[in-house]
Design an enzyme around this catalytic site. Sequence first.
Site, PDB file in Angstrom:
ATOM      1  N   GLU A 135     -12.070  -9.853  -0.752  1.00 15.84           N
ATOM      2  CA  GLU A 135     -11.597  -9.052   0.375  1.00 15.84           C
ATOM      3  C   GLU A 135     -12.782  -8.306   0.980  1.00 15.84           C
ATOM      4  OE1 GLU A 135      -7.153  -8.181   0.225  1.00 15.84           O
ATOM      5  OE2 GLU A 135      -8.158  -6.544  -0.779  1.00 15.84           O
TER       6      GLU A 135
ATOM      7  N   HIS B 121      -9.217  -2.471  -5.730  1.00 19.89           N
ATOM      8  CA  HIS B 121      -9.085  -2.659  -4.274  1.00 19.89           C
ATOM      9  C   HIS B 121     -10.118  -1.775  -3.580  1.00 19.89           C
ATOM     10  CE1 HIS B 121      -7.474  -2.570  -0.228  1.00 19.89           C
ATOM     11  NE2 HIS B 121      -6.771  -3.639  -0.542  1.00 19.89           N
TER      12      HIS B 121
ATOM     13  N   GLY C  79      -1.960  -7.358   3.553  1.00 19.71           N
ATOM     14  CA  GLY C  79      -1.505  -5.981   3.723  1.00 19.71           C
ATOM     15  C   GLY C  79      -0.597  -5.869   4.941  1.00 19.71           C
TER      16      GLY C  79
ATOM     17  N   SER D 176      -6.940  -9.028   6.875  1.00 23.22           N
ATOM     18  CA  SER D 176      -6.376  -9.349   8.197  1.00 23.22           C
ATOM     19  C   SER D 176      -5.798 -10.756   8.300  1.00 23.22           C
ATOM     20  CB  SER D 176      -7.421  -9.104   9.296  1.00 23.22           C
ATOM     21  OG  SER D 176      -7.756  -7.741   9.362  1.00 23.22           O
TER      22      SER D 176
ATOM     23  N   LYS E 107       0.838  -1.212   0.000  1.00 24.44           N
ATOM     24  CA  LYS E 107       0.000   0.000   0.000  1.00 24.44           C
ATOM     25  C   LYS E 107       0.872   1.262   0.000  1.00 24.44           C
ATOM     26  CE  LYS E 107      -3.656  -2.627   2.146  1.00 24.44           C
ATOM     27  NZ  LYS E 107      -4.813  -2.677   3.022  1.00 24.44           N
TER      28      LYS E 107
HETATM   29  P1  PGA Z   1      -4.785  -6.334   5.552  1.00 22.89           P
HETATM   30  O1  PGA Z   1      -4.953  -5.758   4.061  1.00 22.89           O
HETATM   31  O2  PGA Z   1      -4.020  -7.623   5.442  1.00 22.89           O
HETATM   32  O3  PGA Z   1      -4.037  -5.268   6.292  1.00 22.89           O
HETATM   33  O4  PGA Z   1      -6.157  -6.553   6.094  1.00 22.89           O
HETATM   34  C1  PGA Z   1      -5.321  -6.625   3.015  1.00 22.89           C
HETATM   35  C2  PGA Z   1      -5.520  -5.861   1.741  1.00 22.89           C
HETATM   36  O5  PGA Z   1      -5.993  -4.722   1.776  1.00 22.89           O
HETATM   37  O6  PGA Z   1      -5.220  -6.380   0.657  1.00 22.89           O
END
Ligand code: PGA
Length: 252
Positions: A166, A94, A234, A213, A9
């Site tokens: 997601e 996304h 992420g 997560s 990100k």
């Molecule tokens: P996260 O993000 O693992 O921090 O929940 C996942 C993503 O946005 O692809």
Amino acid sequence: MKKLIANWKMNLRSEEALKLAHEYKRVFSELQDKLEIVVAPSVIYMNEIRHVFSGTKIKLAGQNVAGESKGAYTGEISADMLRDAGCEYSIIGHSERRCLLREREKFIPDKLTQCYKTGIVPILCVGETLPEKMAGETDGVIVKQLHKALEKAQGLPENKLLVAYEPVWAIGTKNVVEIGDLQNVIRVIKRVISNLYSEKFFRENVEVIYGGSVDAVNVRNFLAIEYLNGFLVGTASLDAETFRKIASVMTD
Ligand code: PGA
């Protein structure tokens, strides 16, 4: 081979991104033969990171791509530019772009088309918000997002597609999806794509991954799910050791 995709990100300055890339290179020297590791850094570091990963099997992805091939689109990055910088994949749609940056759904088919014209495999993100989940609308949201993305895109069913489920409420929140709910969404994805193209296409050219997560502990719960072929990560990808643990659970 299962896929483990890191989405860095808008995190990390250049020295931090390069340090993390070097750490990935070290910790994945063996695991990279057992699963496909893909990293989506900020595009401005793509070339340097490509250099770090040269000679490894770690692949690169864009976090977003333009729906146009070139021209007066200030701030956009074309699929051709991503390809030129060494990317084999690009994340598309996304939820942070859809919800926070108000990226309109009508751009998504063009983004897919540009990926296919350039030889980039798209990682199409779909997922419901918390209010949609509470209202029991998850299936309907997934069906709609897939139809809107795929119906007008050019390049299918000849090419590969990754669909990342997601749920918006699970991203960066430490909340993860229930196994049964995930299985249900995968069934929905399979049904929609099989109806639009064919079940053969789904089985041979589509991979479904989960994001939201994912960490080194909860990833264990998702390993045996039919048609689930990896994860988009992420927060837990920003620490090489945590990310390696996820990979090692996946390859145990
Ligand atoms: P996260 O993000 O693992 O921090 O929940 C996942 C993503 O946005 O692809």
